[in-house]
Write a protein that holds these residues in place. Structure first.
Motif, PDB file in Angstrom:
ATOM      1  N   THR A   1      16.483  -7.867  68.981  1.00  0.00           N
ATOM      2  CA  THR A   1      16.812  -6.441  69.133  1.00  0.00           C
ATOM      3  C   THR A   1      16.581  -5.651  67.843  1.00  0.00           C
ATOM      4  N   TYR A   2      16.682  -6.301  66.696  1.00  0.00           N
ATOM      5  CA  TYR A   2      16.461  -5.638  65.406  1.00  0.00           C
ATOM      6  C   TYR A   2      15.833  -6.615  64.426  1.00  0.00           C
ATOM      7  N   VAL A   3      15.109  -6.066  63.451  1.00  0.00           N
ATOM      8  CA  VAL A   3      14.570  -6.836  62.338  1.00  0.00           C
ATOM      9  C   VAL A   3      15.149  -6.232  61.063  1.00  0.00           C
ATOM     10  N   ILE A   4      15.750  -7.070  60.239  1.00  0.00           N
ATOM     11  CA  ILE A   4      16.272  -6.638  58.947  1.00  0.00           C
ATOM     12  C   ILE A   4      15.368  -7.237  57.889  1.00  0.00           C
ATOM     13  N   LYS A   5      14.843  -6.397  57.016  1.00  0.00           N
ATOM     14  CA  LYS A   5      13.894  -6.897  56.020  1.00  0.00           C
ATOM     15  C   LYS A   5      14.158  -6.313  54.653  1.00  0.00           C
ATOM     16  N   LYS A   6      13.747  -7.065  53.644  1.00  0.00           N
ATOM     17  CA  LYS A   6      13.815  -6.607  52.271  1.00  0.00           C
ATOM     18  C   LYS A   6      12.478  -5.982  51.924  1.00  0.00           C
ATOM     19  N   LEU A   7      12.518  -4.809  51.349  1.00  0.00           N
ATOM     20  CA  LEU A   7      11.265  -4.142  50.975  1.00  0.00           C
ATOM     21  C   LEU A   7      10.861  -4.479  49.567  1.00  0.00           C
TER      22      LEU A   7
ATOM     23  N   GLY B   1       5.617  -6.832  62.743  1.00  0.00           N
ATOM     24  CA  GLY B   1       6.552  -6.396  61.712  1.00  0.00           C
ATOM     25  C   GLY B   1       7.615  -7.427  61.395  1.00  0.00           C
ATOM     26  N   ILE B   2       7.418  -8.667  61.807  1.00  0.00           N
ATOM     27  CA  ILE B   2       8.354  -9.748  61.514  1.00  0.00           C
ATOM     28  C   ILE B   2       7.692 -10.664  60.495  1.00  0.00           C
ATOM     29  N   ASN B   3       8.282 -10.701  59.311  1.00  0.00           N
ATOM     30  CA  ASN B   3       7.703 -11.460  58.215  1.00  0.00           C
ATOM     31  C   ASN B   3       8.601 -12.617  57.796  1.00  0.00           C
ATOM     32  N   ASP B   4       8.048 -13.511  56.995  1.00  0.00           N
ATOM     33  CA  ASP B   4       8.794 -14.611  56.407  1.00  0.00           C
ATOM     34  C   ASP B   4      10.033 -14.059  55.696  1.00  0.00           C
TER      35      ASP B   4
END
Length: 146
Positions: free
Chosen positions: A140-146, A72-75
């Motif tokens: 600890t967290y992943v912040i992503k743009k959907l 779940g970690i993307n560019d």
């Protein structure tokens, strides 16, 4: 040894001096049946404080590359990293190996340590005595743009 050259990280320090209070609905949002509007309750939240248990050891890191997409970690995602946490088996870590930063899952096997990508197009990195490795922090967290 070649680290995944497309995996680059950009580091940022959280700003704990100022506060940016964003409206926050603490009751959550239903992913099943809609909840009545009467349950709506607005407060505010400071994400720097919410996402950091150890402010002096917390960093934000922007990911460039795709070696961790199955985790779940993307560019272009932003990772919250805590340097005060102890590295453990199966934790996702920011690693400094042979002069380069990378994000990988730690996998401890009998007498061996691997840095595991989460994309079948990338090979695991077997850490040997010839490598210089520092586990720089735990994601600890992943912040992503959907």
């Amino acid at each position: 040894m070649s680290i995944n050259k497309d995996q680059k990280l950009t580091f940022f320090l959280p700003d704990f001096e100022g506060e940016l209070r964003i409206p926050f609905i603490s009751e959550g949002v239903s992913a099943g049946f809609p909840s009545p509007a009467a349950d709506f309750m607005e407060m505010s939240i400071d994400l720097n404080k919410q996402l950091s248990e150890n402010p002096l050891a917390t960093f934000y890191i922007k990911v460039k590359g795709n070696s961790m997409i199955d985790a779940g970690i993307n560019d272009k995602d932003v990772l919250v990293v805590d340097r005060s946490l102890e590295p453990q088996n199966n934790k996702i870590a920011i690693c400094f190996i042979d002069g380069e930063f990378t994000v990988k899952r730690i996998q401890v096997k009998k007498d061996c340590l691997f840095l595991m990508p989460e994309n079948p197009n990338y090979a695991p990195i077997k850490v040997t005595e010839e490598n210089q490795l520092i586990i720089w922090g735990i994601v600890t967290y992943v912040i992503k743009k959907l």
